[in-house]
Design a protein around this motif. Structure first.
Motif, short mmCIF file in Angstrom:
data_model
loop_
_atom_site.label_atom_id
_atom_site.label_comp_id
_atom_site.label_asym_id
_atom_site.label_seq_id
_atom_site.Cartn_x
_atom_site.Cartn_y
_atom_site.Cartn_z
N LYS A 2 -10.09 -0.49 9.93
CA LYS A 2 -9.49 0.41 8.94
C LYS A 2 -10.56 1.14 8.15
O LYS A 2 -10.43 2.32 7.84
N HIS A 6 -10.85 5.36 8.04
CA HIS A 6 -10.72 6.25 6.87
C HIS A 6 -12.04 6.95 6.57
O HIS A 6 -12.04 8.09 6.08
N GLY A 89 -0.25 4.91 -5.42
CA GLY A 89 -0.49 3.50 -5.10
C GLY A 89 0.28 2.52 -5.95
O GLY A 89 0.16 1.31 -5.77
N ALA A 227 -12.26 1.00 -3.28
CA ALA A 227 -11.14 1.66 -2.62
C ALA A 227 -10.92 3.01 -3.31
O ALA A 227 -9.89 3.24 -3.94
N PHE A 247 -12.20 0.52 1.32
CA PHE A 247 -10.81 0.59 1.75
C PHE A 247 -10.27 1.98 1.41
O PHE A 247 -10.87 2.71 0.62
N PRO A 248 -9.13 2.38 1.97
CA PRO A 248 -8.56 3.69 1.65
C PRO A 248 -8.30 3.85 0.15
O PRO A 248 -8.09 2.86 -0.56
N TYR A 251 -5.98 1.70 -2.42
CA TYR A 251 -5.59 0.49 -1.68
C TYR A 251 -5.36 -0.67 -2.66
O TYR A 251 -6.10 -0.84 -3.64
N THR A 252 -4.34 -1.48 -2.38
CA THR A 252 -4.07 -2.67 -3.18
C THR A 252 -4.71 -3.87 -2.50
O THR A 252 -4.29 -4.28 -1.41
N ASP A 257 -7.89 -10.36 1.62
CA ASP A 257 -9.02 -9.44 1.67
C ASP A 257 -10.22 -10.03 0.95
O ASP A 257 -11.34 -10.06 1.48
#
Length: 317
Positions: A2, A6, A89, A227, A247-248, A251-252, A257
């Motif tokens: 991922k 991105h 988000g 993120a 991360f994108p 992102y949560t 993670d």
């Protein structure tokens, strides 16, 4: 995987390699359709006057250009301010009051990361998230706010406002609009701004490393965990050997993670941004450092048009 995807997409949108340029050219017919929609919306929009000053801090490229820290800088100079943003988000829907004159009413999952950062950074302001900016402005008036700041409001053509456009220090080499490039509106739209602020000329980012609110230095083995949009732009302010996991945007983070990252980077300290910190606090990471960002606006910037705009509303109050 991922992370690579991105980062590849952001490279394609802004600084494409030869292969990505071929994809960009193939998508030009869709870009023409997109631009036709944008131009039609702009031409048909009928501006709504609210009887309250509305200042938009926006950009015309995808992702971050410093809108949130610039909004914090400018909004902190005024009283009875309301900051309105969509709240990307967030888990909630509709209009939500994140903070009311400094009193925080929501958690970060309901507010979104940017809204919570704004609420924490503006202890006297009101912060509202809403997909419908018109409803949010009316709510701000109902709450007796005197000035509204729209975070990322340039494309809201139906709202009468003072438009401040932020321009990146490094202009994308890909000059096309979506989906062929990273521009949300044609580059020529810079000319329609009431005030244009160019990074490096009109404002600069000032980075301070902090831990538990105190200024400090980074440990030698540090991982940047973030993120945000275009995370590679952070690397110019950091040691060359720093590692990064990104991360994108918006992102949560999940417990899994964080556990996986801590397992892979056992002997590392962690560094993150203010926008990410509001989401990472719940994981209580002991060796977590903050990359604190502030904006310094040049004394040479001419704010006279903005001052005149604000004065034109004095009779309303």
């Amino acid at each position: 995987m991922k992370q690579k995807l991105h980062l590849w997409i952001e490279e394609y949108l802004f600084f494409p390699n030869n292969f990505q340029k071929i994809i960009s050219f193939l998508l030009i017919p869709l870009t023409f359709i997109y631009m036709l929609i944008i131009l039609t919306k702009r031409a048909m929009a009928k501006e709504i006057e609210f009887g309250i000053p509305v200042i938009s801090i926006g950009n015309i490229i995808v992702g971050g250009s410093g809108k949130t820290p610039v909004t914090i800088n400018l909004a902190s100079k005024y009283e009875d301010v309301c900051v309105i943003l969509r709240g990307y988000g967030r888990a909630s829907k509709g209009l939500q009051i994140v903070s009311l004159r400094g009193k925080i009413l929501l958690d970060v999952k309901s507010s979104g990361d940017e809204a919570m950062l704004l609420a924490n950074s503006l202890p006297k302001a009101t912060v509202i998230v809403s997909e419908d900016r018109v409803k949010a402005i009316l709510k701000a008036k109902e709450l007796a706010c005197k000035i509204v700041f729209l975070d990322d409001g340039f494309s809201k053509y139906q709202i009468s406002k003072f438009n401040i456009l932020l321009r990146p220090k490094d202009e994308p080499t890909n000059i096309f609009c979506l989906p062929s490039g990273g521009y949300r509106e044609p580059k020529s739209f810079y000319a329609s701004a009431d005030l244009e602020l160019l990074e490096g000329r009109d404002f600069k980012r000032v980075i301070t490393i902090k831990k538990d609110g105190k200024v400090c230095e980074l440990p030698s083995r540090t991982l940047l965990l973030t993120a945000i949009s275009k995370p590679k732009r952070l690397l110019e302010y950091l040691p060359k050997d720093i590692k990064m996991v990104s991360f994108p945007d918006h992102y949560t983070f999940t417990k899994e993670d964080i556990s996986n990252i801590q397992e892979e980077y056992k002997d590392f300290s962690f560094l993150t941004t203010g926008k990410d910190l509001v989401k990472l606090k719940e994981f209580k990471i002991k060796n977590l450092y903050l990359m604190d960002l502030e904006i310094e606006i040049s004394s040479n910037v001419d704010f006279s048009l903005l001052d005149e705009y604000l004065k034109s509303f004095e009779k309303e109050f």
